[in-house]
Design a protein around this motif. Structure first.
Motif, mmCIF file in Angstrom:
data_model
loop_
_atom_site.group_PDB
_atom_site.id
_atom_site.type_symbol
_atom_site.label_atom_id
_atom_site.label_comp_id
_atom_site.label_asym_id
_atom_site.label_seq_id
_atom_site.Cartn_x
_atom_site.Cartn_y
_atom_site.Cartn_z
ATOM 1 N N ASP A 34 0.949 -1.155 -0.250
ATOM 2 C CA ASP A 34 -0.017 0.077 -0.070
ATOM 3 C C ASP A 34 0.982 1.331 -0.081
ATOM 4 O O ASP A 34 1.827 1.510 0.776
ATOM 5 N N SER B 30 -0.542 4.317 -0.699
ATOM 6 C CA SER B 30 -1.458 5.415 -0.658
ATOM 7 C C SER B 30 -1.076 6.749 0.261
ATOM 8 O O SER B 30 -0.264 6.384 1.104
ATOM 9 N N ILE C 80 -1.256 6.389 4.293
ATOM 10 C CA ILE C 80 -0.389 5.576 5.010
ATOM 11 C C ILE C 80 0.523 6.045 5.842
ATOM 12 O O ILE C 80 1.127 5.906 6.849
ATOM 13 N N GLY D 214 -1.201 2.779 -5.414
ATOM 14 C CA GLY D 214 -2.068 3.778 -4.918
ATOM 15 C C GLY D 214 -3.407 4.376 -5.896
ATOM 16 O O GLY D 214 -4.197 3.144 -5.793
ATOM 17 N N GLN E 125 7.452 6.107 -2.020
ATOM 18 C CA GLN E 125 5.891 6.111 -1.855
ATOM 19 C C GLN E 125 5.212 6.741 -2.999
ATOM 20 O O GLN E 125 5.817 7.750 -3.486
ATOM 21 N N SER F 271 -6.206 4.274 -2.304
ATOM 22 C CA SER F 271 -5.689 2.869 -1.829
ATOM 23 C C SER F 271 -6.531 1.990 -2.739
ATOM 24 O O SER F 271 -7.361 1.010 -2.286
ATOM 25 N N ALA G 291 -6.636 -1.239 -4.013
ATOM 26 C CA ALA G 291 -6.173 -2.566 -3.961
ATOM 27 C C ALA G 291 -6.634 -3.397 -4.909
ATOM 28 O O ALA G 291 -6.130 -4.347 -5.641
ATOM 29 N N VAL H 112 -2.812 -3.905 3.192
ATOM 30 C CA VAL H 112 -3.788 -2.634 3.265
ATOM 31 C C VAL H 112 -3.652 -2.073 4.413
ATOM 32 O O VAL H 112 -3.820 -2.567 5.601
ATOM 33 N N ASP H 113 -3.668 -0.505 4.386
ATOM 34 C CA ASP H 113 -3.632 0.110 5.625
ATOM 35 C C ASP H 113 -5.204 0.620 5.749
ATOM 36 O O ASP H 113 -5.602 1.433 4.833
ATOM 37 N N PRO I 74 -9.359 -0.932 1.702
ATOM 38 C CA PRO I 74 -9.185 -0.354 0.125
ATOM 39 C C PRO I 74 -10.226 0.739 -0.280
ATOM 40 O O PRO I 74 -11.388 0.830 0.554
ATOM 41 N N THR I 75 -10.005 1.481 -1.210
ATOM 42 C CA THR I 75 -10.906 2.494 -1.681
ATOM 43 C C THR I 75 -11.694 1.938 -2.738
ATOM 44 O O THR I 75 -12.333 2.694 -3.552
#
Length: 650
Positions: free
Chosen positions: A271, A273, A276, A310, A337, A342, A344, A374-375, A378-379
């Motif tokens: 992740d 994104s 995070i 991302g 980064q 996110s 995923a 995954v932090d 997921p979006t």
């Protein structure tokens, strides 16, 4: 003055020669009085690998209990140096589990090592290794001196006796030598010779001792100038070896090729994104580095690549970019980064389509594993893309860190996304970590599961990757009793497969003049439910329109087969069809359906061969009696698996 200097030099040389002759004579006298020390066989533990010992031939004493499976052995008769010395000794039959003395001899590496079971030890196969060894009974060869202490490839001595230090050993290639004490006269002679060297314009080239100084293995003597003979250095301890600290001894254990017990192709989806943060992203990278260290990456073991996501995913490096743990850890440290959302789900779809290709290093023979980190959550959605990934042969693991709190759950795009993404809801494929600070605790259990290839049930195999449709003749000539025998045949054949919504699925059609869908592929998703459904099928009775039945099965059963599933039709009939079977059979072939034709009693063998997929000898079967149908089950399963295994894995 010009006359005095040569005279002084001559006097010094005379003194030196006298001292040398006196020292040599004195040393000879002492050598006669020196008794040969008693040879002590070094003791080692069961876990000591041959490659960790530098000596090319040596005797050791093994303890009891080395038959334990945790002491890995690779090969038969000739063993890879990655093997336990004592474990190999028990496997070879030279020792039993009570331990004892053995003779070990290093030999050249082999292109392959055959695994076997012998004397209570299961040895494993290995594709290749660069060094081998053989085990002999502890009968020392005449004239050969074996080392009483062993030299290891690291400073740590894994010997059985506590406090035993790693020392230089007597070179086994030099026979008949014994350790000689360094006398005061020899030391004085060396000191005087060095003094002479400093006051003369030329080096003194005569030999100081009775034997020339041995050269370390791997160095060429011609590379050393004459002055090198007189450079101050450590005093020789014996006539056959040089102390280890004098030169860097290359370890005989070569760079490991990876753990062969963990041969997987692994993709980590990390992740990247914006939410995070930099600190947690760094913790995530450290976690990856720890996993890499624990995996023992190499060409014969696990290979690993990384995809960062991302808004959109991108491959940081693929399976063939780095083939050892150290290079992978260095590459992970350099990852920066990406930021963004996110997504995923988008990343999983990307990995399914692009990552596990031959061009990117996928080996085909190793299970494919994707670990998604995954932090929070997921979006985007992950359920459908994960299903496609699993049906493409990818074992999907999910690691969620600091999941949504109760007040945040309405932000989650897909509730219970982790459970929906994996093929089993028993917790094997999911890790829910409460805090990033405790993520390191997941390293060992994750690696253990990734390497447990027997439990990676989401990989495609011949038993879990098909939609199998049975087309059953229910005509009047079959009869009620024989029809129940046919259903038992269908049930027993179904039992051979792994049945679930994501594994093999079963459907059934019964036909006479007409056709009837008994149950579809999506009707039942467990083996027990399928067996119960087969048992409930009622006998219809009527004519035999096999061609129409095949066409019906294509339209009503196989049309709803999932993408990436192998489509297999198994048709059972007891007579010749009233209609044409050629056109429907060709349609089945064009739609990618593999057809097995099973005929009983009055079935026409030529018609069975037309219905069956080519080659007919592998896909058509005939038996005189219904009661003998069961005999075909092993052969049909074997042919299905042979055909599957002959195709690319992914």
């Amino acid at each position: 003055m010009g006359i005095v200097v040569p005279t002084m030099k001559a006097s010094v040389f005379e003194v030196l020669l006298v001292l040398l002759l006196t020292g040599i004579y004195s040393n000879k006298g002492m050598a006669k009085k020196t008794k040969k020390p008693k040879f002590a066989v070094p003791q080692i533990n069961c876990d000591v690998k041959a490659g960790k010992i530098i000596n090319s031939e040596f005797m050791v004493k093994c303890p009891a209990g080395c038959q334990d499976p945790k002491y890995h052995v690779f090969g038969t008769d000739v063993y890879a140096s990655y093997s336990s010395v004592c474990g190999a000794a028990v496997h070879s039959g030279v020792l039993d589990n009570s331990g004892g003395k053995i003779l070990v001899r290093k030999v050249a590496g082999q292109s392959g090592y055959r695994g076997s079971y012998a004397h209570g030890v299961k040895s494993l196969s290995l594709p290749r290794w660069r060094e081998s060894f053989i085990i002999l009974e502890s009968k020392p060869q005449k004239g050969v001196t074996y080392p009483s202490t062993l030299t290891y490839s690291s400073s740590k001595t894994p010997a059985g006796k506590a406090g035993e230090a790693t020392k230089a050993y007597e070179n086994p290639s030099v026979t008949g030598t014994t350790t000689q004490p360094v006398t005061l006269t020899q030391t004085l002679a060396i000191s005087v010779a060095e003094a002479v060297y400093r006051v003369t314009s030329k080096p003194f080239t005569a030999s100081v001792t009775s034997s020339s100084r041995p050269q370390p293995m791997g160095r060429r003597s011609q590379d050393m100038g004459e002055t090198d003979l007189w450079k101050p250095g450590p005093v020789l301890l014996d006539s056959g070896s040089v102390p280890e600290e004098e030169f860097n001894t290359q370890s005989s254990e070569l760079v490991p090729q990876g753990d062969p017990n963990c041969r997987v192709d692994l993709s980590f989806l990390i992740d990247g994104s914006a939410n995070i943060g930099k600190r947690r992203f760094q913790i995530q990278k450290q976690f990856l580095a720890d996993v890499v260290q624990a995996l023992d990456v190499g060409p014969d073991g696990p290979l690993m690549g990384v995809v960062q996501y991302g808004d959109n995913p991108a491959t940081q490096f693929n399976l063939k970019t780095h083939t050892n743990s150290q290079d992978l850890k260095t590459a992970i440290e350099k990852i920066t980064q990406r930021g963004g959302l996110s997504n995923a789900g988008r990343a999983i779809s990307f990995v399914t389509k692009n990552f596990f290709s031959k061009a990117n290093g996928n080996r085909g023979s190793a299970p494919n594993v994707a670990v998604v980190m995954v932090d929070g959550w997921p979006t985007d959605k992950v359920e459908e893309v994960s299903r496609v990934a699993r049906e493409s042969g990818i074992n999907v693991f999910f690691i969620t860190v600091e999941g949504a709190a109760e007040r945040e759950k309405h932000y989650v795009t897909e509730p219970n996304f982790a459970s929906k993404a994996v093929c089993r809801t028993n917790g094997f494929y999911t890790f829910n970590v409460q805090s990033w600070l405790s993520l390191h605790k997941t390293v060992k259990p994750l690696v253990k599961r990734i390497c447990d290839t027997d439990r990676l049930a989401c990989s495609k195999t011949c038993l879990n990757s098909a939609d199998i449709g049975f087309v059953i003749d229910g005509s009047s000539s079959v009869g009620t009793s024989n029809f129940r025998t046919v259903l038992q045949f269908v049930a027993n054949l179904s039992k051979e497969f792994e049945i679930s919504d994501t594994d093999t699925r079963i459907g059934a059609v019964q036909y006479t003049y007409e056709q009837r869908l008994e149950f579809g592929f999506d009707s039942y998703n467990s083996k027990n439910d399928i067996l119960s459904a087969i048992k409930r099928v009622g006998y219809w009775s009527g004519g035999t329109s096999t061609g129409a039945a095949i066409q019906y099965a294509l339209e009503q059963l196989f049309k709803k087969s999932k993408p990436n599933k192998r489509k297999i039709m198994i048709l059972i009939t007891d007579g010749r069809s009233y209609d044409d079977v050629r056109i429907p059979a060709m349609a089945a072939y064009q739609k990618g359906v593999i057809t097995y034709a099973v005929g009983v009693a009055w079935a026409a063998q030529d018609e069975l061969e037309v219905i069956a997929t080519h080659p007919a000898r592998d896909h058509s079967f005939f038996v005189d009696e219904f009661d003998n149908l069961y005999k075909f089950i092993p052969r049909i399963v074997k042919n299905i698996c042979t055909e599957f295994n002959s195709q690319p894995r992914n």
